[in-house]
Design an enzyme around this catalytic site. Sequence first.
Site, PDB file in Angstrom:
ATOM      1  N   LYS A   1       0.830  -1.218   0.000  1.00 38.67           N
ATOM      2  CA  LYS A   1       0.000   0.000   0.000  1.00 38.67           C
ATOM      3  C   LYS A   1       0.862   1.265   0.000  1.00 38.67           C
ATOM      4  O   LYS A   1       0.655   2.176  -0.804  1.00 38.67           O
ATOM      5  CB  LYS A   1      -0.916  -0.049   1.229  1.00 38.67           C
ATOM      6  CG  LYS A   1      -1.637   1.210   1.588  1.00 38.67           C
ATOM      7  CD  LYS A   1      -2.898   1.420   0.796  1.00 38.67           C
ATOM      8  CE  LYS A   1      -3.476   2.803   1.088  1.00 38.67           C
ATOM      9  NZ  LYS A   1      -4.599   3.133   0.287  1.00 38.67           N
TER      10      LYS A   1
ATOM     11  N   LYS B   1      -0.618  11.287   4.680  1.00 37.86           N
ATOM     12  CA  LYS B   1      -0.549  10.236   5.708  1.00 37.86           C
ATOM     13  C   LYS B   1       0.230   9.031   5.162  1.00 37.86           C
ATOM     14  O   LYS B   1       1.132   8.510   5.806  1.00 37.86           O
ATOM     15  CB  LYS B   1      -1.969   9.818   6.112  1.00 37.86           C
ATOM     16  CG  LYS B   1      -1.969   8.700   7.136  1.00 37.86           C
ATOM     17  CD  LYS B   1      -3.309   8.008   7.271  1.00 37.86           C
ATOM     18  CE  LYS B   1      -3.094   6.682   7.975  1.00 37.86           C
ATOM     19  NZ  LYS B   1      -4.265   5.839   8.019  1.00 37.86           N
TER      20      LYS B   1
HETATM   21  P1  NAD Z   1     -12.672   7.698   9.041  1.00 33.81           P
HETATM   22  O1  NAD Z   1     -11.970   8.632   9.958  1.00 33.81           O
HETATM   23  O2  NAD Z   1     -13.752   8.206   8.155  1.00 33.81           O
HETATM   24  O3  NAD Z   1     -13.305   6.493   9.899  1.00 33.81           O
HETATM   25  C1  NAD Z   1     -12.671   5.891  10.986  1.00 33.81           C
HETATM   26  C2  NAD Z   1     -13.749   5.448  11.958  1.00 33.81           C
HETATM   27  O4  NAD Z   1     -13.117   4.728  13.010  1.00 33.81           O
HETATM   28  C3  NAD Z   1     -14.495   6.620  12.620  1.00 33.81           C
HETATM   29  O5  NAD Z   1     -15.891   6.423  12.470  1.00 33.81           O
HETATM   30  C4  NAD Z   1     -14.064   6.549  14.079  1.00 33.81           C
HETATM   31  O6  NAD Z   1     -15.078   6.966  14.989  1.00 33.81           O
HETATM   32  C5  NAD Z   1     -13.761   5.058  14.227  1.00 33.81           C
HETATM   33  N1  NAD Z   1     -12.870   4.761  15.340  1.00 33.81           N
HETATM   34  C6  NAD Z   1     -11.645   5.255  15.608  1.00 33.81           C
HETATM   35  N2  NAD Z   1     -11.153   4.726  16.752  1.00 33.81           N
HETATM   36  C7  NAD Z   1     -12.082   3.845  17.182  1.00 33.81           C
HETATM   37  C8  NAD Z   1     -12.168   2.979  18.301  1.00 33.81           C
HETATM   38  N3  NAD Z   1     -11.188   2.904  19.215  1.00 33.81           N
HETATM   39  N4  NAD Z   1     -13.270   2.221  18.459  1.00 33.81           N
HETATM   40  C9  NAD Z   1     -14.275   2.292  17.542  1.00 33.81           C
HETATM   41  N5  NAD Z   1     -14.271   3.088  16.471  1.00 33.81           N
HETATM   42  C10 NAD Z   1     -13.180   3.860  16.290  1.00 33.81           C
HETATM   43  O7  NAD Z   1     -11.527   6.972   8.187  1.00 33.81           O
HETATM   44  P2  NAD Z   1     -11.661   6.343   6.710  1.00 33.81           P
HETATM   45  O8  NAD Z   1     -11.590   7.419   5.684  1.00 33.81           O
HETATM   46  O9  NAD Z   1     -12.813   5.389   6.703  1.00 33.81           O
HETATM   47  O10 NAD Z   1     -10.281   5.531   6.618  1.00 33.81           O
HETATM   48  C11 NAD Z   1     -10.059   4.332   7.342  1.00 33.81           C
HETATM   49  C12 NAD Z   1      -8.717   3.752   6.932  1.00 33.81           C
HETATM   50  O11 NAD Z   1      -8.727   3.476   5.525  1.00 33.81           O
HETATM   51  C13 NAD Z   1      -7.527   4.714   7.156  1.00 33.81           C
HETATM   52  O12 NAD Z   1      -6.433   4.000   7.620  1.00 33.81           O
HETATM   53  C14 NAD Z   1      -7.297   5.315   5.787  1.00 33.81           C
HETATM   54  O13 NAD Z   1      -5.936   5.724   5.614  1.00 33.81           O
HETATM   55  C15 NAD Z   1      -7.644   4.135   4.880  1.00 33.81           C
HETATM   56  N6  NAD Z   1      -8.097   4.517   3.534  1.00 33.81           N
HETATM   57  C16 NAD Z   1      -8.981   5.546   3.349  1.00 33.81           C
HETATM   58  C17 NAD Z   1      -9.383   5.894   2.054  1.00 33.81           C
HETATM   59  C18 NAD Z   1     -10.357   7.026   1.825  1.00 33.81           C
HETATM   60  O14 NAD Z   1     -10.498   7.444   0.661  1.00 33.81           O
HETATM   61  N7  NAD Z   1     -11.052   7.526   2.854  1.00 33.81           N
HETATM   62  C19 NAD Z   1      -8.903   5.163   0.956  1.00 33.81           C
HETATM   63  C20 NAD Z   1      -8.050   4.083   1.178  1.00 33.81           C
HETATM   64  C21 NAD Z   1      -7.649   3.763   2.474  1.00 33.81           C
END
Ligand code: NAD
Length: 298
Positions: free
Chosen positions: A171, A246
Amino acid sequence: MAQIGFIGLGHMGQPMVCNLIKTGHQVLVFDLNEVAMQSAITLGAKAASSVAELSAASDVIFTMVQTGEQVSQLCLGEHGIFANAKPNSLYIDSSSIDVETSRELHLQAQENEIDMLDAPVSGGVKGAETASLAIMVGGDEAVFERAKPYLNCLGKNIVHAGAAGNGQVAKICNNMILAISMIGISESFNLAEKLGLPAKKLFEISSKASGQCWAMTSYSPVPDCVDNVPSNNDYKPGFTAQMMLKDLNLSQAAANTAELKTGLGAQATKIYQEFVESGHGDVDFSGIIEMLKLKTER
Ligand code: NAD
């Protein structure tokens, strides 16, 4: 049918849960955010009141949170996944996190008789919604085979990258290529314009010549060259600059650990850092072309 537990119902987690439900799975969910919990329940998921409860009740557990620190907090400790999951449970971390933490968690999972995979994804929210994510997976081959029926509900291009942590390696290396190539083509388009060659004309030439790459032909930072890309829509994301930064920071942390010089990766990190610090964190990462345009005008 296996009971699935899913922790982290954000931009990515929510549509992933939706696709697991659509493909006939029962999904138990947990998130600290009450609004996210309510949306998942509306989709047909059941609510767990804690990580421990979800872990004890599930055969397959996914996490989809932001950072390695959050994943560690969820996995470790007496209230965490590893202490509460049933023996031989399958645990899949789809968050994008640092390689070191991921490999450490694989060891801890093994000690707790839990089959773990790191399975970060690429394809963004659109990929999550359309179940067309690319998923790069690290961990034992046999565990990968065990996980395939669940991963198939979420993505299309699902590749076993090798041993523990290799999904995260794939990744961050992929995204380092993407960031460097996006900056490279942006600089070239800007230079062409300055020298009197319209960027669209350079696109016509380079997209069929040796300069072509995915960032150009599938995600052009110059508007109106490719359909349905953020540059046609005022750089509305897409994949935000903040997210790209990030992943670049993760690549540089990994390069430090590996004692390897990644000069262009380091430079790309600095450029995206400047872009984000100047208030463009929520802009699509291809919007970097606008900042680079200003720089060449100095
Ligand atoms: P986000 O911030 O929208 O969602 C994360 C969720 O996790 C939130 O709802 C938060 O409340 C929850 N959370 C955090 N700590 C927690 C805990 N201890 N217990 C329960 N819930 C908890 O993030 P996202 O955009 O969905 O991204 C998630 C992962 O995917 C990241 O690592 C990101 O780098 C990766 N990613 C994101 C994208 C994108 O386009 N958004 C694309 C590829 C990869």
